[in-house]
Design an enzyme around this catalytic site. Structure first.
Site, PDB file in Angstrom:
ATOM      1  N   GLU B  58      36.275  46.476  52.080  1.00 19.73           N
ATOM      2  CA  GLU B  58      36.775  46.814  50.743  1.00 19.73           C
ATOM      3  C   GLU B  58      37.820  47.908  50.744  1.00 19.73           C
ATOM      4  OE1 GLU B  58      33.559  46.496  51.471  1.00 19.73           O
ATOM      5  OE2 GLU B  58      32.836  44.821  50.262  1.00 19.73           O
ATOM      6  N   PHE B  83      30.945  47.738  44.450  1.00 17.97           N
ATOM      7  CA  PHE B  83      31.794  48.003  45.608  1.00 17.97           C
ATOM      8  C   PHE B  83      33.232  48.326  45.180  1.00 17.97           C
ATOM      9  CE2 PHE B  83      28.837  44.419  47.008  1.00 17.97           C
ATOM     10  CZ  PHE B  83      27.785  45.291  47.186  1.00 17.97           C
TER      11      PHE B  83
END
Lengths: 283, 312
Positions: B58, B83
């Site tokens: 990410e 996230f």
């Protein structure tokens, strides 16, 4: 609009750049001289040899990009930008001062010629990969040059970005690891051993070149090879460098990571650098 | 209450992004290996040249998107809200918000909607996190059509945007012709006894509570405050000045989200009472979505009770 300087001329340009680094950090009494000097040869070779840029049109969409992931060494890039004519040389005197385009770490919306804001270590390579990817998506042939610190490779995001660079075959991404073996708290071996940094990049799918990163001939040669190699692999030049390169009392000294010289040290540094110009007349 | 149609707002994103991608080749999806859950499957299939997947990475995903945005692309970073807000937070702050780039975060599984996944996947802090970062715009649409319209508005918006969607199906409250403007609250019901300001999956609770109150002679003003930053301060100020009794409802921690934003306006005006309904600053657990809301008092019954208590 690439410059076509000889290696000797590049060496002298690098001395000019280093003197500007010392001068602006001295005037600011703040900044990071050690890493700015170790990366100076690479910055010089990029701006006066490898990169196609237009200082009068900093956001020209087909330009080559430069990402200084080790953003704290921005005095080296600021010196290059001023010397190229992106802004007036006098602006260098405003480094780290209120209202200055020359922030302590590079800001793309304040300083012309900065392609992305950096400063928080580990983040520049992903951005550089995004730029290189945009070139591929648009069928453009520009290159993206990205300077990493050695200590910066402690950051996990660097290795995530390597995955993207490999997957998308970013052969137009040319990374330089400024391997001066010193990070803020000590040597790389003490703080977080790099193991074999070249092999690591190779294992992550890069074509690697291991050179003396403070030898202009080798930097230019590695850049030429990296730009010519169209094998689908992203490139990584592992440059063995000396932190504080060119200023005797700063060389290999961890204490010169983020400290400005005093008046005496300033004069000594400038005198030493003045003696490093080479003869550019052939024969 | 029975609704005719129930659709998750993540589907609104998934449908609209395909349309937008076909119209503009600069619209990209950057997935982080949860595209199937975030409804980018059709985009991946129909627009492969505009589709990227950088794996379970990410932080890099955020940086790659920023790099793309500097080159004129409009990347939609797609992941779960937990996230997208927390694993990516500093990368978005440094590389998207600080340079004010056109990076759009399209995050599914907002609030407690990833119910049975447990606390690790429930995002109760995300909107508050991004609300406190300069240059960010923070949006949670209430239904499928609002999601479609606001995704499109986000693409046209200059700068980074955080969009939050539901995993779960929520009632369709609007029709396809309803217009939405970033930063403008949507008045759903007129009334001057109490104001209920909600967003996302709790808007339907606000509407239902208003109907219950109306049956008892209490007329509630209901606002869908889909954008919490920039906040429609004029709309909130009108609620404070004209009514003075406000209930906020959100599928988010009561700290730093919609409720806090509304309280800030009331406090600066120096008047009005605000009661915040939302997640009670506690982690969730694996449980049915409706139960998780109920555990935190995010129910029609509690909105009604709080409204009556405010009116006194």
């Amino acid at each position: 609009m690439k410059d076509n300087l000889s290696v000797a001329e590049l060496k002298n340009k690098c001395v000019d750049l280093k003197k500007n680094v010392i001068d602006m950090i001295y005037k600011a009494q703040s900044g990071h001289p050690g890493g700015s000097l170790s990366v100076a040869d690479f910055v010089t070779a990029c701006y006066w040899h490898a990169m196609d840029v237009d200082p009068k049109n900093p956001r020209w969409e087909d330009r080559d990009r430069f990402v200084l992931s080790k953003g704290h060494t921005c005095p080296a890039q600021y010196a290059a930008l001023a010397m190229k004519g992106y802004f007036d040389m006098s602006v260098l005197n405003t480094l780290r001062k209120e209202g200055s385009p020359l922030q302590g770490h590079p800001s793309m919306n304040k300083c012309p010629g900065i392609d992305i804001s950096t400063g928080s270590l580990g983040q520049g390579l992903a951005c550089a990969a995004g730029m290189a990817l945009a070139a591929k998506l648009d069928g453009k042939d520009y290159n993206v040059f990205c300077a990493l610190g050695d200590g910066e490779t402690n950051e996990g995001e660097i290795w995530e970005a390597c995955g993207t660079a490999h997957k998308y075959k970013l052969e137009n991404l040319i990374v330089f690891v400024d391997w001066n073996n010193l990070q803020l708290d000590g040597t790389c071996d003490e703080i977080m051993p790099l193991i074999d940094i070249g092999k690591k990049f190779e294992a992550f799918g890069f074509e690697t070149f291991e050179i003396n990163g403070n030898c202009m001939e080798q930097v230019v040669d590695a850049l030429d090879q990296a730009m010519a190699s169209k094998n689908g692999l992203p490139k990584c030049i592992i440059g063995k460098t000396v932190k504080g390169n060119g200023v005797s009392f700063m060389e290999n000294q961890v204490g010169w990571h983020g400290v400005a010289p005093n008046e005496e040290q300033y004069h000594q540094a400038m005198d030493e650098l003045d003696r490093q110009y080479v003869n550019t007349v052939e024969g | 209450m029975k609704y005719e149609k129930m659709i998750a707002t993540r589907d609104g994103f998934g449908d609209e992004i395909v349309e937008m991608g076909k119209e503009n080749s600069n619209i990209l999806v950057v997935d982080a290996d949860i595209g199937k859950s975030c409804k980018t499957g059709a985009f991946r299939k129909e627009l492969p040249a505009q589709y990227l997947n950088v794996g379970i990475a990410e932080q890099n995903c955020a940086g790659v998107a920023a790099g793309l945005a500097t080159c004129g692309k409009i990347p939609f970073v797609v992941t779960y809200a937990a996230f997208g807000s927390m694993r990516m937070c500093e990368m978005i702050r440094q590389e998207a918000a600080y340079p004010n780039l056109n990076v759009k975060l399209a995050c599914s599984h907002g609030g407690v909607t990833p119910a049975n996944d447990g606390a690790s996947h429930q995002a109760i802090e995300d909107m508050g996190i991004y609300r406190s970062i300069p240059n960010m715009t923070v949006i949670m649409p209430a239904d499928y059509y609002a999601a479609r319209k606001l995704v499109r508005a986000a693409a046209d918006w200059d700068g980074p945007v955080y969009l939050r969607f539901t995993r779960d199906k929520v009632p369709v409250l609007y029709d396809e012709n309803t217009e939405f403007e970033i930063g403008k609250g949507k008045l759903l019901r007129r009334g001057n006894d109490v104001a209920i300001i909600a967003n996302g999956d709790t808007v339907r609770l606000a509407v239902e509570a208003a109907e219950v109150l109306s049956a008892e002679g209490i007329e509630a003003r209901v606002v869908d405050m889909h954008t919490i930053k920039p906040l429609d301060t004029a709309c909130v100020a009108a609620c404070v000045n004209e009514i003075g009794k406000i209930i906020t409802v959100e599928d988010h921690n009561i700290m730093n989200g919609l409720g806090s934003a509304v309280c800030e306006v009331a406090a600066e005006l120096g008047k009005g009472k605000v009661k915040r309904i939302g997640i009670q600053d506690q982690f969730g657990q694996s449980a049915p979505y409706e139960r998780l809301l109920a555990i935190n008092g995010v129910t029609v019954e509690n909105i009604v009770a709080q409204a009556k208590a405010l009116i006194g």
